[in-house]
Write a protein that holds these residues in place. Structure first.
Motif, PDB file in Angstrom:
ATOM      1  N   ARG A  93       0.838  -1.207   0.000  1.00  0.00           N
ATOM      2  CA  ARG A  93       0.000   0.000   0.000  1.00  0.00           C
ATOM      3  C   ARG A  93       0.873   1.258   0.000  1.00  0.00           C
ATOM      4  N   HIS A  94       1.965   1.200   0.774  1.00  0.00           N
ATOM      5  CA  HIS A  94       2.909   2.323   0.770  1.00  0.00           C
ATOM      6  C   HIS A  94       3.510   2.519  -0.628  1.00  0.00           C
ATOM      7  N   ARG A  95       3.816   1.405  -1.285  1.00  0.00           N
ATOM      8  CA  ARG A  95       4.390   1.496  -2.631  1.00  0.00           C
ATOM      9  C   ARG A  95       3.429   2.192  -3.584  1.00  0.00           C
ATOM     10  N   GLN A  96       2.144   1.841  -3.509  1.00  0.00           N
ATOM     11  CA  GLN A  96       1.145   2.463  -4.372  1.00  0.00           C
ATOM     12  C   GLN A  96       0.974   3.944  -4.057  1.00  0.00           C
ATOM     13  N   ASN A  97       1.040   4.280  -2.776  1.00  0.00           N
ATOM     14  CA  ASN A  97       0.933   5.687  -2.384  1.00  0.00           C
ATOM     15  C   ASN A  97       2.115   6.503  -2.910  1.00  0.00           C
ATOM     16  N   ILE A  98       3.295   5.910  -2.872  1.00  0.00           N
ATOM     17  CA  ILE A  98       4.495   6.582  -3.366  1.00  0.00           C
ATOM     18  C   ILE A  98       4.370   6.846  -4.868  1.00  0.00           C
ATOM     19  N   ILE A  99       3.919   5.840  -5.598  1.00  0.00           N
ATOM     20  CA  ILE A  99       3.739   5.970  -7.049  1.00  0.00           C
ATOM     21  C   ILE A  99       2.756   7.092  -7.366  1.00  0.00           C
ATOM     22  N   ALA A 100       1.659   7.143  -6.606  1.00  0.00           N
ATOM     23  CA  ALA A 100       0.638   8.171  -6.834  1.00  0.00           C
ATOM     24  C   ALA A 100       1.175   9.567  -6.507  1.00  0.00           C
ATOM     25  N   LYS A 101       1.897   9.685  -5.392  1.00  0.00           N
ATOM     26  CA  LYS A 101       2.392  10.996  -4.970  1.00  0.00           C
ATOM     27  C   LYS A 101       3.431  11.557  -5.940  1.00  0.00           C
ATOM     28  N   LEU A 102       4.269  10.689  -6.500  1.00  0.00           N
ATOM     29  CA  LEU A 102       5.316  11.144  -7.411  1.00  0.00           C
ATOM     30  C   LEU A 102       4.856  11.162  -8.861  1.00  0.00           C
ATOM     31  N   ARG A 103       3.617  10.729  -9.088  1.00  0.00           N
ATOM     32  CA  ARG A 103       3.012  10.739 -10.430  1.00  0.00           C
ATOM     33  C   ARG A 103       3.865   9.979 -11.446  1.00  0.00           C
ATOM     34  N   VAL A 104       4.193   8.727 -11.080  1.00  0.00           N
ATOM     35  CA  VAL A 104       4.961   7.842 -11.949  1.00  0.00           C
ATOM     36  C   VAL A 104       4.184   6.541 -12.130  1.00  0.00           C
ATOM     37  N   ASN A 105       4.727   5.621 -12.923  1.00  0.00           N
ATOM     38  CA  ASN A 105       4.004   4.387 -13.250  1.00  0.00           C
ATOM     39  C   ASN A 105       4.387   3.200 -12.384  1.00  0.00           C
ATOM     40  N   ASN A 106       5.576   3.211 -11.815  1.00  0.00           N
ATOM     41  CA  ASN A 106       6.031   2.066 -11.038  1.00  0.00           C
ATOM     42  C   ASN A 106       7.123   2.512 -10.062  1.00  0.00           C
ATOM     43  N   THR A 107       7.562   1.591  -9.207  1.00  0.00           N
ATOM     44  CA  THR A 107       8.553   1.955  -8.187  1.00  0.00           C
ATOM     45  C   THR A 107       9.943   2.209  -8.781  1.00  0.00           C
ATOM     46  N   THR A 108      10.233   1.613  -9.942  1.00  0.00           N
ATOM     47  CA  THR A 108      11.511   1.902 -10.601  1.00  0.00           C
ATOM     48  C   THR A 108      11.573   3.376 -10.980  1.00  0.00           C
ATOM     49  N   GLU A 109      10.484   3.875 -11.584  1.00  0.00           N
ATOM     50  CA  GLU A 109      10.413   5.290 -11.939  1.00  0.00           C
ATOM     51  C   GLU A 109      10.389   6.152 -10.682  1.00  0.00           C
ATOM     52  N   ALA A 110       9.732   5.657  -9.632  1.00  0.00           N
ATOM     53  CA  ALA A 110       9.651   6.407  -8.375  1.00  0.00           C
ATOM     54  C   ALA A 110      11.047   6.600  -7.772  1.00  0.00           C
ATOM     55  N   CYS A 111      11.843   5.541  -7.790  1.00  0.00           N
ATOM     56  CA  CYS A 111      13.221   5.634  -7.266  1.00  0.00           C
ATOM     57  C   CYS A 111      14.035   6.642  -8.061  1.00  0.00           C
ATOM     58  N   HIS A 112      13.906   6.594  -9.375  1.00  0.00           N
ATOM     59  CA  HIS A 112      14.645   7.502 -10.249  1.00  0.00           C
ATOM     60  C   HIS A 112      14.236   8.954  -9.993  1.00  0.00           C
ATOM     61  N   GLN A 113      12.931   9.184  -9.919  1.00  0.00           N
ATOM     62  CA  GLN A 113      12.431  10.544  -9.721  1.00  0.00           C
ATOM     63  C   GLN A 113      12.816  11.072  -8.337  1.00  0.00           C
ATOM     64  N   ALA A 114      12.639  10.245  -7.311  1.00  0.00           N
ATOM     65  CA  ALA A 114      12.951  10.661  -5.941  1.00  0.00           C
ATOM     66  C   ALA A 114      14.445  10.968  -5.792  1.00  0.00           C
ATOM     67  N   LYS A 115      15.283  10.204  -6.472  1.00  0.00           N
ATOM     68  CA  LYS A 115      16.720  10.444  -6.405  1.00  0.00           C
ATOM     69  C   LYS A 115      17.081  11.768  -7.074  1.00  0.00           C
ATOM     70  N   ARG A 116      16.464  12.051  -8.222  1.00  0.00           N
ATOM     71  CA  ARG A 116      16.720  13.318  -8.928  1.00  0.00           C
ATOM     72  C   ARG A 116      16.268  14.513  -8.091  1.00  0.00           C
ATOM     73  N   LEU A 117      15.213  14.310  -7.302  1.00  0.00           N
ATOM     74  CA  LEU A 117      14.675  15.393  -6.482  1.00  0.00           C
ATOM     75  C   LEU A 117      15.363  15.487  -5.119  1.00  0.00           C
ATOM     76  N   GLY A 118      16.269  14.562  -4.842  1.00  0.00           N
ATOM     77  CA  GLY A 118      16.991  14.589  -3.574  1.00  0.00           C
ATOM     78  C   GLY A 118      16.198  14.084  -2.390  1.00  0.00           C
ATOM     79  N   LEU A 119      15.115  13.327  -2.661  1.00  0.00           N
ATOM     80  CA  LEU A 119      14.304  12.788  -1.581  1.00  0.00           C
ATOM     81  C   LEU A 119      14.910  11.532  -0.989  1.00  0.00           C
ATOM     82  N   ILE A 120      15.702  10.809  -1.786  1.00  0.00           N
ATOM     83  CA  ILE A 120      16.446   9.644  -1.299  1.00  0.00           C
ATOM     84  C   ILE A 120      17.871   9.740  -1.853  1.00  0.00           C
ATOM     85  N   ASP A 121      18.775   8.935  -1.285  1.00  0.00           N
ATOM     86  CA  ASP A 121      20.181   8.968  -1.710  1.00  0.00           C
ATOM     87  C   ASP A 121      20.390   8.153  -2.989  1.00  0.00           C
TER      88      ASP A 121
END
Length: 249
Positions: A221-249
Motif C-alpha cells: 500500500r505504501h508502494r502504491q501511495n508513493i507511485i501516486a504521490k510522485l506521479r509515476v508508473n512504477n517503483t523503478t520510476e519512483a526511485c529515479h524521480q525521488a533520487k533526482r529530487l533529492g528525496l532519497i540517496d
C-alpha cells in the motif's frame, strides 16, 4: 427582430449542446488549443488516468526550437520530457517540487473549491540559440465526470520578461494570491522515503515488511501511495524521480 434573435439563440444552444456532448478529453483539448492560439503559448493537457499528454504548440515554441507552430503532438507520459529537458538545471528540481506540492494539496483536499486554484511559477528555459529566457508556467487541475480526485492537468508555458521570485497559488474565483511554501517532508513521509530507499537498494516487499515489522500488504500500500504521490508508473520510476529530487540517496 425577435424571431431572428430566437433562431440565433436556438442555433447557438444547439451548437453548445453538441460541444458539451463531445468526449470530456476532447473538450479539454479544445481549451488547451485555444490557449496555445490566443497566447502563443505551449499548452499541455495530460490525462493522469491514461498517462497520455496532448501538446499544442503556439508560436513561442519556435524560440525553444521545439515542435512546429500550430501543430499537436501526443505522448505516452504525463511528464513532457522535451520541455523538461530545456529547463535550467537549477530550476528543474524547484519546479518539480512545486508541482508535486500543489498536486498533493489538491488531491488530498475534500473541498471542491480547491480546483479553483492554479499554480504559477517561472523558470529559465534554453532556446534553440543556447540562450536562457524566463518562462511563466501555470498549472490547472480538473476532476473528471463521475471521478474522485484529479483526472486532468493543463500546463501553460509563456515567455515572460522576469522571474516572479517564487511560486504562487492564485484563486480564479476570488483573485487571492499566496506564496506556495514547499515542505519536502510533505511530498513523501519519512516512512515512505525509507521504504523507497530500501526498494532502491533491491529489497523486496517481504524483506521490508520484516524489517519494519508490518505486513507485506501494508508495504504494498505504501508502494502504491508513493507511485501516486510522485506521479509515476512504477517503483523503478519512483526511485529515479525521488533520487533526482533529492528525496532519497
Amino acid at each position: 427582430m425577435v424571431e431572428i434573435d430566437d433562431r440565433l439563440s436556438k442555433k447557438f444552444h444547439q451548437q453548445m449542446d453538441g460541444v458539451y456532448a463531445q468526449d470530456e478529453e476532447e473538450r479539454l483539448c479544445l481549451v488547451a488549443q485555444s490557449y496555445s492560439i490566443c497566447e502563443n503559448s505551449i499548452a499541455v493537457l495530460s490525462n493522469l488516468r491514461t498517462d497520455k499528454s496532448h501538446i499544442f504548440f503556439g508560436k513561442s515554441c519556435e524560440i525553444l526550437g521545439l515542435g512546429k507552430s500550430n501543430t499537436t503532438q501526443t505522448v505516452d507520459s504525463v511528464w513532457e520530457e522535451d520541455i523538461f529537458n530545456r529547463i535550467h538545471p537549477d530550476d528543474w528540481k524547484k519546479r518539480c517540487l512545486q508541482e508535486l506540492t500543489f498536486f498533493r494539496m489538491v488531491s488530498s483536499s475534500h473541498v471542491k473549491e480547491m480546483f479553483s486554484w492554479y499554480l504559477e511559477n517561472t523558470m529559465r528555459m534554453c532556446g534553440k540559440n543556447g540562450e536562457y529566457h524566463y518562462w511563466r508556467h501555470r498549472i490547472f487541475y480538473f476532476s473528471g465526470s463521475g471521478q474522485q480526485g484529479i483526472s486532468y492537468a493543463l500546463c501553460l508555458y509563456n515567455l515572460t520578461p522576469e522571474d516572479s521570485g517564487g511560486a504562487y497559488l492564485i484563486n480564479t474565483m476570488t483573485g487571492e494570491r499566496k506564496l506556495l511554501v514547499i515542505d519536502e517532508n510533505h511530498i513523501l513521509s519519512e516512512r515512505e522515503k525509507f521504504i523507497l530507499q530500501m526498494i532502491q537498494n533491491g529489497k523486496s516487499s517481504k524483506m521490508i515488511a520484516d524489517r519494519l515489522e508490518i505486513s507485506k500488504h501494508t508495504v504494498d500500500r505504501h508502494r502504491q501511495n508513493i507511485i501516486a504521490k510522485l506521479r509515476v508508473n512504477n517503483t523503478t520510476e519512483a526511485c529515479h524521480q525521488a533520487k533526482r529530487l533529492g528525496l532519497i540517496d
